[in-house]
Design a protein around this motif. Structure first.
Motif, short mmCIF file in Angstrom:
data_model
loop_
_atom_site.label_atom_id
_atom_site.label_comp_id
_atom_site.label_asym_id
_atom_site.label_seq_id
_atom_site.Cartn_x
_atom_site.Cartn_y
_atom_site.Cartn_z
N GLU A 50 -2.48 -8.99 -4.44
CA GLU A 50 -3.55 -8.34 -5.18
C GLU A 50 -4.92 -8.80 -4.73
N ARG A 51 -5.00 -9.97 -4.14
CA ARG A 51 -6.29 -10.48 -3.70
C ARG A 51 -6.69 -10.01 -2.30
N PHE A 52 -5.79 -9.29 -1.62
CA PHE A 52 -6.18 -8.67 -0.36
C PHE A 52 -6.94 -7.39 -0.70
N SER A 53 -8.10 -7.24 -0.12
CA SER A 53 -8.86 -6.01 -0.37
C SER A 53 -8.13 -4.84 0.26
N ALA A 54 -8.45 -3.64 -0.21
CA ALA A 54 -7.86 -2.44 0.38
C ALA A 54 -8.21 -2.35 1.86
N GLN A 55 -9.42 -2.78 2.21
CA GLN A 55 -9.84 -2.75 3.61
C GLN A 55 -8.98 -3.68 4.45
N ALA A 56 -8.71 -4.88 3.95
CA ALA A 56 -7.90 -5.84 4.70
C ALA A 56 -6.46 -5.34 4.85
N ARG A 57 -5.90 -4.77 3.79
CA ARG A 57 -4.55 -4.22 3.90
C ARG A 57 -4.52 -3.08 4.90
N GLY A 58 -5.57 -2.27 4.89
CA GLY A 58 -5.64 -1.16 5.83
C GLY A 58 -5.65 -1.61 7.27
N VAL A 59 -6.34 -2.73 7.53
CA VAL A 59 -6.38 -3.27 8.89
C VAL A 59 -4.97 -3.63 9.35
N VAL A 60 -4.23 -4.35 8.51
CA VAL A 60 -2.88 -4.77 8.88
C VAL A 60 -1.97 -3.56 9.06
N VAL A 61 -2.06 -2.62 8.14
CA VAL A 61 -1.19 -1.44 8.20
C VAL A 61 -1.47 -0.62 9.45
N ASP A 62 -2.75 -0.39 9.76
CA ASP A 62 -3.08 0.38 10.95
C ASP A 62 -2.64 -0.34 12.22
#
Length: 203
Positions: free
Chosen positions: A3-15
């Protein structure tokens, strides 16, 4: 869920993991530019780092193949980070020591920070299987980038891990084509100074 990962940070990993090739720091750098990742993207753009620059650096390293693993993110829209149902599975498969991460984050951010939450209505849970990739998909340096992003968040006393922390991690391990792409116009130390200045103003 992280939950503490920002949506932007999760998006980086996913992409970065959306393609079939190995995930390198260059893949993570590319993912910082495929979408707006806030001040991380802003600083990279101001410093002359672009998808074209990354593509050229990757092509030089791969003998002219600009469609290789180091640049696929430039042509891929990647996955929608808002539809992830279990971000913990991504980092677990990377090989990060989640017990150590949990202990560190709970000390800083509170107990239960990494606990999973119910899957919201409308989330495509079939996506979970897409991220059951082997640990070997992530190269040693890209694993280190994500580990360092966690440390950077703690060092900056931030209450979440953002894309800017991932960029700080990249700056600490980048060499070869990744360093070449970053230092098209300025040095990595200048990029870090610019990034930390923006982070301090936003704090």
């Amino acid at each position: 869920m992280f939950e503490r990962f920002s949506a932007q940070a999760r998006g980086v990993v996913v992409d970065a993991v959306a393609g079939s090739g190995p995930v390198t720091p260059m893949e993570l750098l590319t993912a910082l530019l495929t979408s707006d990742r806030g001040i991380a993207t802003e600083v990279l753009t101001e410093s002359g780092v672009s998808l074209d620059v990354i593509r050229r650096a990757g092509a030089g390293a791969k003998g002219g193949d600009s469609k290789g693993a180091d640049s696929k993110g430039a042509d891929s829209k990647g996955a929608d980070s808002n539809n992830l149902d279990d971000d913990a599975e991504i980092l677990k498969s990377i090989g990060i020591d989640l017990d150590a991460v949990r202990e560190s984050l709970e000390q800083s951010f509170g107990e239960g920070v990494l606990d999973e939450t119910p899957v919201p209505d409308g989330v495509d849970t079939s996506r979970k299987g897409r991220f059951g990739f082997p640990r070997s998909r992530f190269e040693k340096d890209s694993k280190k980038v994500l580990e360092l992003s966690l440390r950077e968040a703690l060092a900056h006393k931030d209450n979440r891990i953002g894309a800017e922390h991932i960029l700080l991690g990249i700056l600490r391990v980048a060499d070869g084509p990744t360093r070449q792409a970053l230092e098209t116009q300025v040095t990595m130390s200048v990029i870090r100074e610019r990034l930390e200045a923006k982070m301090n103003r936003a704090a």
